[in-house]
Design a protein around this motif. Sequence first.
Motif, mmCIF file in Angstrom:
data_model
loop_
_atom_site.group_PDB
_atom_site.id
_atom_site.type_symbol
_atom_site.label_atom_id
_atom_site.label_comp_id
_atom_site.label_asym_id
_atom_site.label_seq_id
_atom_site.Cartn_x
_atom_site.Cartn_y
_atom_site.Cartn_z
ATOM 1 N N GLU A 161 36.636 39.697 40.642
ATOM 2 C CA GLU A 161 37.752 40.068 39.782
ATOM 3 C C GLU A 161 38.873 39.040 39.861
ATOM 4 O O GLU A 161 39.520 38.733 38.852
ATOM 5 N N GLN A 162 39.105 38.495 41.058
ATOM 6 C CA GLN A 162 40.112 37.438 41.218
ATOM 7 C C GLN A 162 39.737 36.207 40.414
ATOM 8 O O GLN A 162 40.589 35.603 39.750
ATOM 9 N N ASP A 188 33.139 42.318 44.868
ATOM 10 C CA ASP A 188 33.645 42.703 43.548
ATOM 11 C C ASP A 188 35.109 42.289 43.378
ATOM 12 O O ASP A 188 35.524 41.855 42.302
ATOM 13 N N GLN A 189 35.895 42.403 44.440
ATOM 14 C CA GLN A 189 37.298 42.002 44.366
ATOM 15 C C GLN A 189 37.434 40.493 44.166
ATOM 16 O O GLN A 189 38.291 40.040 43.404
ATOM 17 N N CYS A 223 40.646 39.221 49.833
ATOM 18 C CA CYS A 223 39.717 40.199 49.263
ATOM 19 C C CYS A 223 38.877 40.831 50.375
ATOM 20 O O CYS A 223 38.629 40.218 51.408
#
Length: 777
Positions: A586-587, A582-583, A578
């Motif tokens: 999300e993961q 935010d990523q 990532c």
Amino acid sequence: MKAFFSFLIFCCFAVGIGIKGLTPALGFFTDAQWMGMDFLKIWQSKLTALLWLIPIVLGLKGWVQTLSDFFFRNFKFEANGPVSFGASLVLFSLYVWGLSINGLLFAPLVALFFLIQVPFGFSGMGEGSFPLTFSKNKWFLILAFLPWLFEYFSPLIIWDAVLDHFRFARELARLHQMPLEWVNHTGDIPKGMEMILAGFWSLGGENLAHLSLGFSLIGILWLFRVVAKDLKLVAVPLVLLFITCPFFMAIFAWGYDEGFLGFYEILALTCFVYGLSAKKNQAVFCAGTFFLGAAMGVKYTAIFAMAGAGTVVFWEILRGNKSFQVDWKRPVFFLIPCVPWFLRNYLANGNPFYPMATSWFGGPPGFNPSMESDLWGDTGSPLGLSFAEVLGTLRDDFFTMNNQVGAAWTPLVLMSLPWAGKIFKSPWGIRGTLFGFSFFAVWVFFCTSLRHAAGGVLALTLLAGLIWGAVLQEKPRFPKLLFAGGAVLAFWLCLCAQLNSTAPYYIALGGQDSLARLRQNYDFNFDTFSAYETIEKNSNDQDRTMAFAVYQTYPLKRSAYVDFFWKKPIFLEWASHCQTADQLAEQMKRKGVTTFLYQRLEAASMSVKEKYFILEGMPESEYIRFWKYYMEPMVIDENSVVYRVRQIPLDKPAPLTDLPGLQEKWMAEMVRADELGKTLKAYQTALEMTRVYPDLGVGWERRAYFENRLGMWKKAFQSGQKAVGLGFESLDLCDTMTSSCSRLGRMKAASYWAGQKINRQQWLDVLKRESLSFEEE
């Protein structure tokens, strides 16, 4: 000449053990503290467990009689007693499995297994012996057995027993079920022995569960007596050889599962030996394959015994022995006791042989095929297989204390070798030798720990005991002195093993509470289960937990991503792919992770052992932003922290009490320096940590702690205030603030922090007693 070689082996063994192995530790005399009135409470629970043994023993005797009549009624089978006894224990394990997998593990249903057979147990009271009587030398045998009694009456202290075998059993009894979602690098390995513990735990708690380990011991002694009697030899040398062996005391009484594993394996060998001796009913061979399956239902290392039994059968077929016939019954009886575990593993992980064969069937979250070999390494796989390395392994296991058990082997087995010819012509001679040779020929490729060779060493012990039984019946006096000397040395090593490892005497007599004993021997990871309880109360069964640097999650009734010492933490692996906070959030959402469990000291320890314990790929600033905006602390124990993983970022950044994945190298350096007494170096590390991470609570708490130790009272107070402002809480912080305020003359503030420590300690004690105590809740 034979006696001389035997004496030479005795001397080599004594030299190999060395002064350290022959010297007991006496620290338990000063470490333990008398519990006063708790003595009556402790012994009340012990006596309750003993009373439970009455219907249990009667029920088992009824099962022995029922199974013996059903399978061996039409012919004489010399070992039908111990074989039927072992089969009844296997059936009980399967019965508990059925109850737990269906959420029905309640005491009345468990007791029903024994109660339905109590009438048959009463009716057969006068038939045979259940299971052991010795008319001669019984007082000497009782003396040799006394150390074992203290082990069975003391709570467990060995790591594997406390945090694996008995913990698994205790959680089954507490939850009344065995959730499929339990994921662990050993949690989904067959747990046939733990089923027995769980059944007895549901009836009488930890005391009865510990006493149940003695049933495998009883079965072994019963079998040894039967075999010796069948060969017209005295059984006392064989029994004495066994009970004076420190190694056997360890695996049969310290909470390891190899006691039952070895019992089932030696029963399988017994069935094949007697079945091949004459044209018996084929039920004997079915019983042999049944016990091999039962051993596989305890541990995958039963493959070693399967190799040994297969070699024996193959040899007999080559010799023209037609007693063994191949038909469909053999594999069916093998699968009965182990297929439930294959089925459970398949339903839970999609892999019936998890954590093996992962390249074919896969594994649970975070477990990849490369970890399979690492798992073998964790259990003691050999570094090499050269002739010198194999000899080194055998030397360490049989002639030193380096057998990875903490209890020495006995000299009497190898001392019997000069007289091996005395039983070689008996049914046990060549078959037992072939079994042992094949067993260790496979074992040496996978293991270095003698604990994983339980069935093999039991076969060697049986052969050695029979040899000594034949030798001691003869007139020469020197062999008798040699046997007595070997037995005395082995008995002394038993006492040394106890005092150096378990120190059971004081607590077995009721002098110390089991929880106090655990606190005395296990410091960090002690509040892990308090954190588990927090997760249980604040998440749903469908949620997943990220257990950072944690590799046992038994109590969680949900899937968990667990870490191991030999691989990069799963969370850091995700972060490396990532680029933004935010990523990563999300993961976590895609993986279904809603809670995060962190343990400071375990993570610090893991960071030292695992070279890939580093953050790669993701910018550090974004990683820190993830922790400020997406991770919300739920509870902060002394060592464990539970976070709620947010799907929507916080409006305002949360204070950083910890920074998992980045703070470990600093923590590990401070722990190491503090252990070496280098307080100034530890302080300098804490100083640098707060410079690099000025918003990290644990850094300021550690800085305050060492400033207080170095007499920097004003700085300690200021650093402590900074830690408090960042939301950090700990007993050490309360002590630091109390001490610094007192030194600075701020007595009102010192009194406040002293009260805060009392309140926090009381809160922690309640949590620990709820979640860690091996007493019934």
